[in-house]
Design a protein around this motif. Sequence first.
Motif, PDB file in Angstrom:
ATOM      1  N   THR C 181      28.035  50.674  37.695  1.00 47.12           N
ATOM      2  CA  THR C 181      27.939  51.553  36.531  1.00 47.12           C
ATOM      3  C   THR C 181      28.976  51.221  35.461  1.00 47.12           C
ATOM      4  O   THR C 181      28.775  51.510  34.291  1.00 47.12           O
ATOM      5  N   GLY C 182      30.072  50.614  35.879  1.00 44.51           N
ATOM      6  CA  GLY C 182      31.102  50.272  34.896  1.00 44.51           C
ATOM      7  C   GLY C 182      30.843  48.919  34.245  1.00 44.51           C
ATOM      8  O   GLY C 182      31.159  48.713  33.068  1.00 44.51           O
ATOM      9  N   ILE C 183      30.258  47.987  34.997  1.00 41.63           N
ATOM     10  CA  ILE C 183      30.190  46.611  34.500  1.00 41.63           C
ATOM     11  C   ILE C 183      28.773  46.025  34.509  1.00 41.63           C
ATOM     12  O   ILE C 183      28.250  45.631  33.469  1.00 41.63           O
ATOM     13  N   ILE C 184      28.150  45.971  35.676  1.00 46.82           N
ATOM     14  CA  ILE C 184      26.890  45.210  35.779  1.00 46.82           C
ATOM     15  C   ILE C 184      25.797  45.815  34.904  1.00 46.82           C
ATOM     16  O   ILE C 184      25.184  45.129  34.093  1.00 46.82           O
ATOM     17  N   TYR C 185      25.535  47.114  35.099  1.00 42.57           N
ATOM     18  CA  TYR C 185      24.487  47.748  34.303  1.00 42.57           C
ATOM     19  C   TYR C 185      24.790  47.724  32.812  1.00 42.57           C
ATOM     20  O   TYR C 185      23.926  47.348  32.003  1.00 42.57           O
TER      21      TYR C 185
END
Lengths: 450, 450, 450
Positions: C181-185
């Motif tokens: 939720t912080g990086i990939i998405y």
Amino acid sequence: MQLKRLLPLAAAAVLLPSLGLAQEAEEAVDALEAITALNTEMVFIMNSLLFLIGGFLVFFMAAGFCMLETGLVRSKNAAMQATKNVALFSLAGIAYFVVGFNLMYPLGDWVIEGWLGGISPTVLEPVGVGLDEVDDIEYASIGSDFIFQLMFCAATASIVSGAVAERVKLFPFLIFVVVLTGIIYPIQASWSWGEGFLDELGFLDFAGSSIVHGAGASAALAGALIVGSRYGKYSKDGKVNVMPGSNLPLATLGMFILWFGWFGFNGGSQLAMGTIADVADVSRIFANTNLAASGGAVAALIMSTILYKKPDLTMVLNGALAGLVSITAEPLTPGLGMATLIGAIGGIIVVLTIPLLDKMKIDDVVGAIPVHGFAGIWGTLAVVLTNPDATLSAQLIGIVLIFGFMFAASLVVWLILKAVMGVRVSDEDQVTGLDKCDLGMEAYPEFSNT
Amino acid sequence: MQLKRLLPLAAAAVLLPSLGLAQEAEEAVDALEAITALNTEMVFIMNSLLFLIGGFLVFFMAAGFCMLETGLVRSKNAAMQATKNVALFSLAGIAYFVVGFNLMYPLGDWVIEGWLGGISPTVLEPVGVGLDEVDDIEYASIGSDFIFQLMFCAATASIVSGAVAERVKLFPFLIFVVVLTGIIYPIQASWSWGEGFLDELGFLDFAGSSIVHGAGASAALAGALIVGSRYGKYSKDGKVNVMPGSNLPLATLGMFILWFGWFGFNGGSQLAMGTIADVADVSRIFANTNLAASGGAVAALIMSTILYKKPDLTMVLNGALAGLVSITAEPLTPGLGMATLIGAIGGIIVVLTIPLLDKMKIDDVVGAIPVHGFAGIWGTLAVVLTNPDATLSAQLIGIVLIFGFMFAASLVVWLILKAVMGVRVSDEDQVTGLDKCDLGMEAYPEFSNT
Amino acid sequence: MQLKRLLPLAAAAVLLPSLGLAQEAEEAVDALEAITALNTEMVFIMNSLLFLIGGFLVFFMAAGFCMLETGLVRSKNAAMQATKNVALFSLAGIAYFVVGFNLMYPLGDWVIEGWLGGISPTVLEPVGVGLDEVDDIEYASIGSDFIFQLMFCAATASIVSGAVAERVKLFPFLIFVVVLTGIIYPIQASWSWGEGFLDELGFLDFAGSSIVHGAGASAALAGALIVGSRYGKYSKDGKVNVMPGSNLPLATLGMFILWFGWFGFNGGSQLAMGTIADVADVSRIFANTNLAASGGAVAALIMSTILYKKPDLTMVLNGALAGLVSITAEPLTPGLGMATLIGAIGGIIVVLTIPLLDKMKIDDVVGAIPVHGFAGIWGTLAVVLTNPDATLSAQLIGIVLIFGFMFAASLVVWLILKAVMGVRVSDEDQVTGLDKCDLGMEAYPEFSNT
């Protein structure tokens, strides 16, 4: 905004030519239009928004009905009850789109004037519709109206599913739902809300104590009579066997969700929110709706304690719902005290009439007929107490015609279904439970002791 | 809209007579009024709409409290807990209408200036109210304000029901609710929100960390002390017996519903949405509220894992709620990071203080006193961290007076109820369960093994 | 409002000086600005309001996922499933605030143009922001946008938790959630919605059939592969052991909550509500979304009855959700009939593909991969059926890149977590249940017979 306040700008448009300023006069007209358009747009947007908010609130009532009913059936039928509720809501949406909406709102395009609306699927306004292409710029977008009205239509089917729970066959029930939500209910509702003959007669039912709730209860009564009572409910010696709900906290949740959704049900039925008067009326409706539910719950609590020595949670839940049904026919004109009273009488009616149905061996699993039918009649009559435009005769005629038509039409459909494919689960399967027999699964596979 | 931007139109009104156009001047004044009115109407509509949306969101918190509490009690008391929650919300509505609302918002009509408000039932604006008849055209419709504030009042009673669950008698509890929601809470809340003496003193509590949550917790503490602990909770050898909640998924649902409703609780407390500044502020509040809950849940997850080696779901639920309570006193001024931190400290407070109550043999079934009381104090103090208008002294005075008054007044009522009719279910009946003994029904008749 | 309609006022500003009225000309300019400002303000307010309403609706989907998943796992893992859902939503909020939001919406401030957004925490507009200080006056407040987008981000994590339920370790799962939720998405979503390279390519995914649902499903698939199947799910002789959900009414509630929230998910993705066209479009989206869900549920009901002789409630629930996922990529352009059809095909896909995963021994507890992944692909392709701006090639490229990146990036994180701390609960603990082993509590301590 009162548009007559813009008259001075119009006057300027007239004045300027006399000063030799023809072009400026034309431009003043455009300026006038600009302000008017801004106002018109805001009213359209606010009205549509009211329907959208009302739409999602009333949608959630489908979940409320589902939880209420699933909590009030025995655990061996709980998964089936959930299945019916999801399926009925889904089918109602399709039936209402394919034929129901235009049958209910013919907008002049009647097959039989005032009695039978138009037959065609719903078509919405095009994507990115302009100010001049909108279907009714004084009102709201078709899509917002459609989604709001669809939820009312589906509610009638949800009411039926509770009454005939635990023994009606899934597919016949779903066929009934399609006919109810696609044809029977829309025709009936067009009489009042589609500007049909009941509307002309002066029948008043603001958000549908009779048109929606009474209608659902009438269809439910027909169903309960044709499907018959649950196996073992009424002993031959006249004894009524209590079949307690399997999950009362879930039923309580269902009641709270219904109460929650009812703010949209009644509030949205103001149909407009773009003026001070309209938004203040929506506010009145919210307050009255809440207090009627309060009145119904408290009255049912007290009455059940008096009658049975102990308070009864299911009576309290049904009392709150009866209060809500009672105020639905006129949630605007009463004061707060009167709203509380109207709701309270609804709650008392339910406590008194639920045992009555059992005496007549009409098996209504969740009390849908008293809650939506008897309290619906009361609410429809109570309109005359606070709304000077209502007449007792018009209300009575409306009640008789709505309940009569809904019951008769539903009866015919139930009878046909019974003849063609059967509507009742066999006694053996009822003993085993519909979940295992008809779904091959259990609602609570790890819990049930039975 | 900044109304001074309309000054040029006013200038035109002045200019035109000098051109010998008297009538046109008059009309320019009307045009000016038309634009102003459009603006005024929109602000009124948007403010009222904020209250209506806030109203149904906070209403749903009643369902949230009910599910949380019903899930955290033992199954033998679950139907009673549901009954109490439905009844308390219903009674709160009636009590608040009959006397509470005007007691809380005297609008200058005080019995004792700044301390005791007016005594009269709520009367809404008339149906179809006009621009000139509205009670406060700069604000919102009375009905929308009433429905919003009513939900806050009811929340205090919901908080109490959780703390004294599983052993308080139904009817004495409900009488307490009527006094709490009709009289005690409204008087207290008038001190700050009714422009009473605490407001003049500079006490700041945006949406009610102390005024609502602390108030409920104080009344709950008085109740827990007078009603006493559940039978068997504290052994004579000092051992605390764990009585686990019967339905943790339902309790989790309750927490989520409360979080959902809290957007309305805090967001609606901006009290206005008709300008860019107001809607942007409501947005800030939504974001801060959400992150404070996140902070509380995560902190409680980590703290409970550290302290007990394993994470504890009920601590996580209460941590999220404590985060929400903590940010409620000032959800506007913090940045997102500070909001997260304020919530996280609330979560830690709850994990640390829940066992403390048990050491003091104060039996708070759902942790309501730590969540709403201790985190409420923290939140009220934390206002000084981000709002330059707050002073520590005013916050401290407010906390002491609010908690002190709410506790003392509640204590008196509980003591009277105890003396007159008794407030505690007998030990035998507690063993059997309140559902069977006092309702004659079971929440889950087919599941329970006990 | 079409601002060109205000041109005449501008003309007046030009005209007046020629009449020797310099000051009045200046004032006419200000009047022009006043009306324009009123319009601008209302658009900003309505857009922000749409995000706020969408925000709380989509927030509630977190509760929907939680109930759906908690109802579909066995009771011995239900408290853990609830814990994971509360914790994942909380962590998603913090991760999205700290880095995700600006990574997803770089607004020109890319680290790698079109591929990797900016790295900084979210900062909202100041309290009481003025007309001139607002970040994007044509759009909406940052806070409202942030809260709306945050809910989408969290949904991807909710999807994962369902697939890997009943055997993934809590803390490794939560670490995965933070990275997701912080990086990939956010990186992936920036490609389309942050005006990145997929947007330039013409890839169209209105509310995220691929960007959100496909993304979550891809991460879930990676997780299911690395974590492995539940102990006992697949016998060595190739038999698939059915592990029925413990609480189907709760799962049904979860589905209804998701449907409810989806009105905000798709409706809010119109991103604007301040003009007639926009509010009518939001209305279209509501109607289409509802009918796609209907289509999916009905199709799954019929298909499961045809294939297995009996209807299957969990298939019906997943069918409704698949209908919703399918319409999410383009809920605006289809007519109502086409929307129903698109949803129905989604429902059929799910019924056909759920058993397929079992054949491949991929253990997806709730059917998240078929519902959100396969129906997501279908929905993304179906855009070309009704939206002339879409091309099959752009849709295919988008799907491959989104699913490929999400799967690959997730796989790497899962593999690292597996190597560093292990991701799978031991078989013994799975037999006992995660609730007892890892939480030390039970979801239903009084009910379970197992």
